[in-house]
Scaffold this motif. Sequence first.
Motif, short mmCIF file in Angstrom:
data_model
loop_
_atom_site.label_atom_id
_atom_site.label_comp_id
_atom_site.label_asym_id
_atom_site.label_seq_id
_atom_site.Cartn_x
_atom_site.Cartn_y
_atom_site.Cartn_z
N PHE A 70 -28.70 24.17 -117.86
CA PHE A 70 -29.88 23.31 -117.88
C PHE A 70 -29.64 22.08 -118.76
O PHE A 70 -28.85 22.12 -119.70
CB PHE A 70 -31.09 24.07 -118.42
CG PHE A 70 -31.39 25.36 -117.72
CD1 PHE A 70 -31.54 25.40 -116.33
CD2 PHE A 70 -31.52 26.54 -118.43
CE1 PHE A 70 -31.81 26.59 -115.68
CE2 PHE A 70 -31.80 27.73 -117.79
CZ PHE A 70 -31.94 27.76 -116.41
N ASP A 71 -30.37 21.00 -118.42
CA ASP A 71 -30.39 19.83 -119.29
C ASP A 71 -31.53 19.92 -120.31
O ASP A 71 -31.40 19.45 -121.44
CB ASP A 71 -30.59 18.55 -118.46
CG ASP A 71 -29.51 18.37 -117.42
OD1 ASP A 71 -28.33 18.62 -117.72
OD2 ASP A 71 -29.85 17.99 -116.27
N ILE B 160 -39.24 27.23 -118.48
CA ILE B 160 -38.86 26.35 -117.37
C ILE B 160 -37.50 25.74 -117.67
O ILE B 160 -37.31 25.09 -118.71
CB ILE B 160 -39.89 25.23 -117.16
CG1 ILE B 160 -41.29 25.81 -116.93
CG2 ILE B 160 -39.48 24.34 -115.99
CD1 ILE B 160 -42.39 24.75 -116.89
N GLY B 161 -36.57 25.93 -116.77
CA GLY B 161 -35.25 25.31 -116.89
C GLY B 161 -35.14 24.11 -115.95
O GLY B 161 -35.45 24.22 -114.76
N ILE B 162 -34.70 22.98 -116.50
CA ILE B 162 -34.64 21.72 -115.76
C ILE B 162 -33.20 21.26 -115.68
O ILE B 162 -32.47 21.25 -116.69
CB ILE B 162 -35.51 20.66 -116.45
CG1 ILE B 162 -36.98 21.09 -116.42
CG2 ILE B 162 -35.33 19.28 -115.80
CD1 ILE B 162 -37.88 20.28 -117.32
N LYS B 163 -32.78 20.85 -114.49
CA LYS B 163 -31.42 20.37 -114.28
C LYS B 163 -31.44 19.18 -113.33
O LYS B 163 -32.07 19.24 -112.26
CB LYS B 163 -30.54 21.48 -113.69
CG LYS B 163 -29.08 21.10 -113.48
CD LYS B 163 -28.33 20.92 -114.79
CE LYS B 163 -26.84 20.69 -114.56
NZ LYS B 163 -26.11 20.48 -115.84
N ASP B 164 -30.78 18.10 -113.70
CA ASP B 164 -30.66 16.91 -112.84
C ASP B 164 -32.02 16.41 -112.37
O ASP B 164 -32.20 15.99 -111.22
CB ASP B 164 -29.76 17.20 -111.64
CG ASP B 164 -28.33 17.53 -112.04
OD1 ASP B 164 -27.87 16.99 -113.07
OD2 ASP B 164 -27.69 18.34 -111.34
N ILE C 249 -29.87 29.06 -122.47
CA ILE C 249 -30.27 27.77 -123.05
C ILE C 249 -29.07 26.95 -123.45
O ILE C 249 -29.01 25.74 -123.20
CB ILE C 249 -31.20 28.02 -124.26
CG1 ILE C 249 -32.50 28.67 -123.78
CG2 ILE C 249 -31.50 26.70 -124.98
CD1 ILE C 249 -33.44 29.09 -124.89
N GLY C 250 -28.08 27.60 -124.04
CA GLY C 250 -26.87 26.88 -124.44
C GLY C 250 -27.19 25.67 -125.29
O GLY C 250 -27.97 25.74 -126.25
N ASP C 251 -26.63 24.53 -124.92
CA ASP C 251 -26.85 23.29 -125.70
C ASP C 251 -27.90 22.39 -125.05
O ASP C 251 -27.97 21.19 -125.34
CB ASP C 251 -25.55 22.53 -125.88
CG ASP C 251 -24.91 22.10 -124.55
OD1 ASP C 251 -25.47 22.45 -123.48
OD2 ASP C 251 -23.87 21.44 -124.58
N ALA C 252 -28.72 22.96 -124.18
CA ALA C 252 -29.78 22.17 -123.54
C ALA C 252 -30.81 21.71 -124.57
O ALA C 252 -31.03 22.36 -125.60
CB ALA C 252 -30.47 22.99 -122.45
N GLN C 253 -31.44 20.58 -124.31
CA GLN C 253 -32.56 20.16 -125.13
C GLN C 253 -33.70 21.16 -124.96
O GLN C 253 -33.96 21.62 -123.85
CB GLN C 253 -33.02 18.76 -124.71
CG GLN C 253 -34.19 18.21 -125.51
CD GLN C 253 -34.65 16.84 -125.02
OE1 GLN C 253 -34.08 16.28 -124.07
NE2 GLN C 253 -35.69 16.31 -125.63
N VAL C 254 -34.37 21.51 -126.04
CA VAL C 254 -35.41 22.53 -126.00
C VAL C 254 -36.73 21.95 -126.49
O VAL C 254 -36.79 21.29 -127.53
CB VAL C 254 -35.04 23.75 -126.85
CG1 VAL C 254 -36.18 24.77 -126.84
CG2 VAL C 254 -33.75 24.41 -126.35
N ILE C 255 -37.78 22.18 -125.72
CA ILE C 255 -39.15 21.88 -126.16
C ILE C 255 -39.89 23.21 -126.27
O ILE C 255 -39.96 23.97 -125.31
CB ILE C 255 -39.88 20.96 -125.16
CG1 ILE C 255 -39.25 19.56 -125.16
CG2 ILE C 255 -41.36 20.88 -125.49
CD1 ILE C 255 -39.88 18.62 -124.17
#
Length: 527
Positions: free
Chosen positions: A5-6, A25-29, A44-50
């Motif tokens: 995810f981004d 909710i996971g968001i990509k592209d 989650i990895g290094d995705a931005q998190v809100i």
Amino acid sequence: MLSKFDLVVVNGLVVTASDISSFDIGIKDGKIHTLAPSFSSEDIGDAQVIDAEGAMVMPGGIDAHVHLCQDQKTDIGGGKCADNFETGSRSAVCGGTTTMVTFATQTRVEEDRSLLKVVEAYDARAQATGSYIDYAFHIIIVRDDKDVLEEELPVLVEKWGITSCKVFMTYETMRLQDYQLLDVMLAALKNSITTMIHAENGDMIEWLTQKLESKGMMAPYFHALSRPPSVEGEAANRAIVLAELIENPILFVHVGSSASANVIRAAQTRGLPVFAETCPQYLNLTWEDLKRFHSPTCFENSKMICSPPPSPDSSDQDALYIGLHNGTFTIFSSDHCPFKYDDPHGKMVGILDHEPSAATDGVPLTELAHKKVGRFSLIPNGIPGVETRLPLLFTRGVSTGRITPQKFVELTATNPAKLYGLYPRKGAILPGSDADLVIWHPEGALTSFKLTNEHLHHNVDYTPYEGMEFGNWPRYTICRGKVMWANDVLLGKPRDGQYLKRGPNQLGKGVAHFKKDPRRVAAWVHE
């Protein structure tokens, strides 16, 4: 650690038009990729998190009634819109709106005869400044040139994805006679274009205005008296009769009275494809607001002038809330039509055009407004509201229990997307949908505050909702996966928005087996 995810929104209460559930909710592209009860740290990895902290997460708002970048030649009342695509979309995104449908306006001057050229001109205005959010166009039609309707409407649909048009039953420079309305409706029907109708009886308004002016009753307050609710109710009934005659789906814009809402509800009950929109001004203002400043005759009350005007008292507001609840109203829009107050091309037109010599006597406009009453019939009709639309309905509708969170989403996002051919790309939280989200503050986390114009991001020098108390406001606005607004800070850019081509109305064409009574329906027209 890399992520699939981004951007991830966690700990949110996800609200759609049908359900409320706790999901991450996971968001990509730029798209919704995954909905899950929770994500692991590996997900989650290094995705931005809100972290939504338990707050409601909804599809980004779709405002399907926005006027931007209109000049004196095209604006109602001779004014000039204060907001262009940059400033209007900036205001929208700060209030939780991620998509807007604006108007490209034909006029009766010969250079605007071509609808295609009108759309190209408005597209150039949008391209000149850019938009913070995604946008599309309706086309306003004020002429019934048959060659243009036959040749250009198919091109508007195919090339531009414009699948809605608006017609007027009032305003001398814009209204169409009944036979012209039928011409436009029939052409729209053949091209699967939804017909939007500004329903007010122009003859009644002109007659009442002449009577008021003959008695010297020209101050801003008398705008309301020139347009009592019966003016809207009669026009709505007549438009329904015309639409039924040729089996044409229609949408009534900015319905402001129970008189009109009752007529619309009756038509819907008979199975007709009749849709309706109402707006914040009709749930929050009354005729008394046209007396708000200093005295009933003070020109500053011009800030409250819109058409139709708000209802005489709060009883209509109660009826309109019932209409939101029971489905009479399909969508909830702002009708953002912004004119500055302290501006010779704004509300002050009502003084300057009434007494042209006043423009050259050297008196500052604000001082002039305290000395002159002006003429209500010359004041540009319209008020700003694209930024306050969602917070007003959330605070006064959802938080008070007058509508459910699901109904809020239906009215402000999902139904606009379906009505105007954008669903499920817009108006949904589904895998594959655009990642357009609005995240509110957790309940009780935001101290209630009284609104001032300084809170807002439009290019207008007032808000009609000055001093009203708000208990919530969008904490985050996300457009196609990009965080545009966060904790009262604007993060997006004017060219983050994209133009949207739209499909046809997805809400249906009425009851399929509806009996075509020849006393009401001219079915032979389609043979």
